[in-house]
Design a protein around this motif. Structure first.
Motif, PDB file in Angstrom:
ATOM      1  N   ALA A  18       0.819  -1.141  -0.088  1.00 44.29           N
ATOM      2  CA  ALA A  18      -0.009  -0.009   0.073  1.00 44.29           C
ATOM      3  C   ALA A  18       1.030   1.215  -0.091  1.00 44.29           C
ATOM      4  O   ALA A  18       0.529   2.278  -0.526  1.00 44.29           O
ATOM      5  CB  ALA A  18      -0.986   0.106   1.299  1.00 44.29           C
ATOM      6  N   GLU A  23       1.322   7.627  -2.241  1.00 39.88           N
ATOM      7  CA  GLU A  23       1.668   8.862  -2.808  1.00 39.88           C
ATOM      8  C   GLU A  23       0.628   9.297  -4.032  1.00 39.88           C
ATOM      9  O   GLU A  23       0.640  10.387  -4.326  1.00 39.88           O
ATOM     10  CB  GLU A  23       3.055   8.801  -3.388  1.00 39.88           C
ATOM     11  N   THR A  28      -3.074   3.773   3.217  1.00 39.53           N
ATOM     12  CA  THR A  28      -2.640   2.491   3.578  1.00 39.53           C
ATOM     13  C   THR A  28      -3.469   1.760   4.650  1.00 39.53           C
ATOM     14  O   THR A  28      -4.522   2.228   5.166  1.00 39.53           O
ATOM     15  CB  THR A  28      -1.212   2.709   4.067  1.00 39.53           C
ATOM     16  N   TRP A 157      -9.278 -12.383   0.911  1.00 42.40           N
ATOM     17  CA  TRP A 157      -9.518 -11.980   2.238  1.00 42.40           C
ATOM     18  C   TRP A 157      -8.734 -12.647   3.153  1.00 42.40           C
ATOM     19  O   TRP A 157      -8.221 -13.911   2.857  1.00 42.40           O
ATOM     20  CB  TRP A 157     -11.157 -12.088   2.712  1.00 42.40           C
ATOM     21  N   ALA A 214       8.711   3.566   3.950  1.00 45.45           N
ATOM     22  CA  ALA A 214       8.912   5.049   4.853  1.00 45.45           C
ATOM     23  C   ALA A 214       9.244   4.662   6.115  1.00 45.45           C
ATOM     24  O   ALA A 214      10.025   5.398   6.624  1.00 45.45           O
ATOM     25  CB  ALA A 214       7.565   5.696   4.718  1.00 45.45           C
TER      26      ALA A 214
HETATM   27  C1  BV8 Z   1      -3.584 -17.245   3.531  1.00 42.71           C
HETATM   28  C2  BV8 Z   1      -7.549  -7.673   1.121  1.00 42.71           C
HETATM   29  C3  BV8 Z   1      -3.746 -19.762   4.233  1.00 42.71           C
HETATM   30  C4  BV8 Z   1      -7.273  -6.849   0.175  1.00 42.71           C
HETATM   31  C5  BV8 Z   1      -5.620  -8.267   2.592  1.00 42.71           C
HETATM   32  C6  BV8 Z   1       1.577 -17.133   8.838  1.00 42.71           C
HETATM   33  C7  BV8 Z   1       2.100 -16.541   9.669  1.00 42.71           C
HETATM   34  C8  BV8 Z   1       0.987 -15.953  10.388  1.00 42.71           C
HETATM   35  C9  BV8 Z   1      -0.225 -15.782   9.999  1.00 42.71           C
HETATM   36  C10 BV8 Z   1      -0.453 -16.170   8.646  1.00 42.71           C
HETATM   37  C11 BV8 Z   1       0.515 -17.038   8.054  1.00 42.71           C
HETATM   38  N1  BV8 Z   1       0.019 -17.407   6.828  1.00 42.71           N
HETATM   39  C12 BV8 Z   1      -1.217 -16.879   6.731  1.00 42.71           C
HETATM   40  C13 BV8 Z   1      -1.426 -16.196   7.699  1.00 42.71           C
HETATM   41  C14 BV8 Z   1      -2.864 -15.561   8.088  1.00 42.71           C
HETATM   42  C15 BV8 Z   1      -2.863 -14.170   7.453  1.00 42.71           C
HETATM   43  C16 BV8 Z   1      -2.013 -13.078   7.745  1.00 42.71           C
HETATM   44  O1  BV8 Z   1      -0.924 -13.035   7.202  1.00 42.71           O
HETATM   45  N2  BV8 Z   1      -1.989 -12.566   8.850  1.00 42.71           N
HETATM   46  C17 BV8 Z   1      -1.347 -11.525   9.322  1.00 42.71           C
HETATM   47  C18 BV8 Z   1      -1.939 -10.354   9.617  1.00 42.71           C
HETATM   48  C19 BV8 Z   1      -0.708 -12.065  10.633  1.00 42.71           C
HETATM   49  N3  BV8 Z   1      -2.693 -14.450   5.974  1.00 42.71           N
HETATM   50  C20 BV8 Z   1      -3.826 -14.921   5.001  1.00 42.71           C
HETATM   51  O2  BV8 Z   1      -4.951 -14.962   5.638  1.00 42.71           O
HETATM   52  C21 BV8 Z   1      -3.631 -15.090   3.600  1.00 42.71           C
HETATM   53  N4  BV8 Z   1      -4.073 -16.318   3.294  1.00 42.71           N
HETATM   54  O3  BV8 Z   1      -2.329 -17.411   3.732  1.00 42.71           O
HETATM   55  O4  BV8 Z   1      -4.126 -18.278   3.438  1.00 42.71           O
HETATM   56  C22 BV8 Z   1      -3.718 -19.476   5.544  1.00 42.71           C
HETATM   57  C23 BV8 Z   1      -4.960 -18.833   6.523  1.00 42.71           C
HETATM   58  C24 BV8 Z   1      -4.718 -18.955   7.474  1.00 42.71           C
HETATM   59  C25 BV8 Z   1      -3.718 -19.455   8.514  1.00 42.71           C
HETATM   60  C26 BV8 Z   1      -2.511 -19.943   7.737  1.00 42.71           C
HETATM   61  C27 BV8 Z   1      -2.419 -20.236   6.315  1.00 42.71           C
HETATM   62  C28 BV8 Z   1      -4.290 -14.178   2.923  1.00 42.71           C
HETATM   63  C29 BV8 Z   1      -3.663 -12.447   2.876  1.00 42.71           C
HETATM   64  C30 BV8 Z   1      -4.472 -11.566   2.286  1.00 42.71           C
HETATM   65  C31 BV8 Z   1      -5.492 -10.781   2.925  1.00 42.71           C
HETATM   66  N5  BV8 Z   1      -5.936  -9.675   2.187  1.00 42.71           N
HETATM   67  N6  BV8 Z   1      -6.507  -7.491   1.932  1.00 42.71           N
HETATM   68  C32 BV8 Z   1      -7.564  -5.467   0.342  1.00 42.71           C
HETATM   69  O5  BV8 Z   1      -8.683  -5.172   1.271  1.00 42.71           O
HETATM   70  O6  BV8 Z   1      -6.811  -4.828   0.034  1.00 42.71           O
HETATM   71  S1  BV8 Z   1      -3.969  -8.182   3.161  1.00 42.71           S
HETATM   72  C33 BV8 Z   1      -3.993  -6.665   3.384  1.00 42.71           C
HETATM   73  O7  BV8 Z   1      -2.701  -6.322   3.887  1.00 42.71           O
HETATM   74  C34 BV8 Z   1      -3.743  -5.840   1.856  1.00 42.71           C
HETATM   75  O8  BV8 Z   1      -3.975  -6.548   0.813  1.00 42.71           O
HETATM   76  C35 BV8 Z   1      -2.344  -5.193   1.935  1.00 42.71           C
HETATM   77  O9  BV8 Z   1      -1.757  -5.121   0.777  1.00 42.71           O
HETATM   78  C36 BV8 Z   1      -1.952  -6.165   2.680  1.00 42.71           C
HETATM   79  C37 BV8 Z   1      -0.484  -5.952   3.383  1.00 42.71           C
HETATM   80  O10 BV8 Z   1      -0.305  -4.467   3.888  1.00 42.71           O
HETATM   81  P1  BV8 Z   1       0.516  -3.544   3.328  1.00 42.71           P
HETATM   82  O11 BV8 Z   1       0.297  -3.617   1.597  1.00 42.71           O
HETATM   83  O12 BV8 Z   1       1.876  -3.755   3.737  1.00 42.71           O
HETATM   84  O13 BV8 Z   1       0.051  -2.029   3.907  1.00 42.71           O
HETATM   85  P2  BV8 Z   1       0.316  -1.653   5.164  1.00 42.71           P
HETATM   86  O14 BV8 Z   1      -0.524  -0.492   5.521  1.00 42.71           O
HETATM   87  O15 BV8 Z   1       0.310  -2.619   6.274  1.00 42.71           O
HETATM   88  O16 BV8 Z   1       1.962  -0.795   5.121  1.00 42.71           O
HETATM   89  C38 BV8 Z   1       2.262   0.070   4.110  1.00 42.71           C
HETATM   90  C39 BV8 Z   1       3.769   0.443   4.464  1.00 42.71           C
HETATM   91  O17 BV8 Z   1       3.970   1.540   3.528  1.00 42.71           O
HETATM   92  C40 BV8 Z   1       4.066   0.701   5.796  1.00 42.71           C
HETATM   93  O18 BV8 Z   1       5.167   0.198   6.467  1.00 42.71           O
HETATM   94  C41 BV8 Z   1       4.550   2.345   5.443  1.00 42.71           C
HETATM   95  O19 BV8 Z   1       5.569   2.536   6.358  1.00 42.71           O
HETATM   96  C42 BV8 Z   1       4.763   2.210   4.277  1.00 42.71           C
HETATM   97  N7  BV8 Z   1       4.735   3.621   3.482  1.00 42.71           N
HETATM   98  C43 BV8 Z   1       3.514   4.483   3.577  1.00 42.71           C
HETATM   99  N8  BV8 Z   1       3.766   5.320   2.767  1.00 42.71           N
HETATM  100  C44 BV8 Z   1       4.929   5.213   1.861  1.00 42.71           C
HETATM  101  C45 BV8 Z   1       5.725   4.029   2.225  1.00 42.71           C
HETATM  102  N9  BV8 Z   1       6.497   3.554   1.904  1.00 42.71           N
HETATM  103  C46 BV8 Z   1       7.374   4.124   0.738  1.00 42.71           C
HETATM  104  N10 BV8 Z   1       6.785   5.480   0.450  1.00 42.71           N
HETATM  105  C47 BV8 Z   1       5.538   6.022   0.705  1.00 42.71           C
HETATM  106  N11 BV8 Z   1       5.145   7.155   0.410  1.00 42.71           N
END
Ligand code: BV8
Length: 240
Positions: A18, A23, A28, A157, A214
């Motif tokens: 995100a 920008e 995000t 999701w 960032a």
């Molecule tokens: C799955 C929907 C099988 C779309 C999203 C292993 C360990 C622990 C947990 C799990 C694991 N495996 C699976 C899991 C469960 C889960 C998961 O990961 N949970 C986490 C939270 C602990 N994963 C899943 O469920 C996935 N499925 O693996 O299935 C499974 C299931 C369960 C258990 C095991 C296996 C499905 C994942 C997809 C979920 N859908 N969203 C939507 O609505 O958009 S995820 C959501 O987060 C978005 O898609 C988004 O893209 C994604 C990641 O977020 P980021 O893109 O990184 O955005 P964020 O805001 O977090 O960060 C932005 C960054 O940008 C910041 O760091 C900031 O500093 C920086 N920034 C800001 N501005 C700038 C910048 N950088 C540079 N320039 C700038 N200008």
């Protein structure tokens, strides 16, 4: 500031989150003003949340669909599209973003790991997803004309599997033996799996790993290089 030099023996895998679209004015998820501040993830980005209140989920995605439709790609998106033009099949972009801005900037070799805001599918049957730019007023929920089930955004999701063909495409690119791998993650907090684990896979095949973000990410320590700052300012000069 170190730059990322690519020669003919290098291939580049880019993972975006995100932060790359921030920008362009797209919110995000985590951190200040993030989407998850107002909307609990489990209510709007899980199949259980959709089953419980589909209209609420459609309101959430319709607002994001309308917001994204009015945004333009930024210099970060354009730099990534330029790298693809230079590298051809030695380039692949895996994005966690669903806003379509990479494609608007000219990127074609794109894997949309988490789906697309502008695509709708049936929650119940295997009817093919279809392009849908409609912004449903007040979260109206439509029915599938084949099975009368509920239509949903074609988004991955939490708790849902990513498309096997998408993960295979990324894995095959990582495992190629013809060139050296460079893995670059941009604008992602490294919080969501399996995308957060791509850096580990890249290191296992001897790839050099870069993070442009960032702020420090959850998995910053996994990267050989960390360039802190805004992607729109850094990406246009980073790759030489
Ligand atoms: C799955 C929907 C099988 C779309 C999203 C292993 C360990 C622990 C947990 C799990 C694991 N495996 C699976 C899991 C469960 C889960 C998961 O990961 N949970 C986490 C939270 C602990 N994963 C899943 O469920 C996935 N499925 O693996 O299935 C499974 C299931 C369960 C258990 C095991 C296996 C499905 C994942 C997809 C979920 N859908 N969203 C939507 O609505 O958009 S995820 C959501 O987060 C978005 O898609 C988004 O893209 C994604 C990641 O977020 P980021 O893109 O990184 O955005 P964020 O805001 O977090 O960060 C932005 C960054 O940008 C910041 O760091 C900031 O500093 C920086 N920034 C800001 N501005 C700038 C910048 N950088 C540079 N320039 C700038 N200008």
């Amino acid at each position: 500031m170190d730059t990322l030099h690519l020669d003919d023996n290098t291939r580049l895998l880019v993972l975006t989150g995100a932060g790359v679209s921030a920008e362009s004015g797209i919110r995000t998820f985590r951190g200040m003003g993030g989407l998850w501040e107002n909307e609990p993830v489990e209510k709007v980005a899980t199949p259980e949340g959709f089953d419980e209140d589909p209209a609420r989920v459609w309101r959430f995605y319709s607002e994001r669909r309308a917001a994204a439709a009015s945004c333009e790609p930024n210099p970060g998106h354009r730099a990534i599209a330029e790298w693809e033009r230079k590298l051809g099949d030695r380039f692949l972009l895996a994005t966690q973003n669903i806003d379509g801005l990479h494609q608007q900037a000219g990127s074609e070799r794109v894997v949309e790991l988490h789906g697309s805001l502008f695509s709708t599918r049936c929650h119940h049957c295997a009817r093919a997803p279809f392009e849908d730019r409609t912004v449903y007023p007040e979260g109206r929920v439509l029915q599938c004309r084949e099975c009368q089930g509920l239509l949903r955004p074609n988004i991955v999701w939490f708790g849902e599997m990513l498309a096997e063909e998408d993960l295979t495409r990324v894995r095959d690119f990582m495992l190629r033996m013809d060139t050296r791998l460079v893995f670059l993650a941009v604008g992602t907090s490294g919080a969501v799996w399996p995308a957060a684990g791509f850096v580990d896979g890249a290191r296992e095949v001897g790839g050099r790993t870069w993070l442009v973000n960032a702020d420090p990410a959850d998995n910053t320590r996994q990267f050989h290089h960390f360039v802190q700052g805004r992607s729109g300012e850094i990406l246009p000069w980073l790759v030489t």
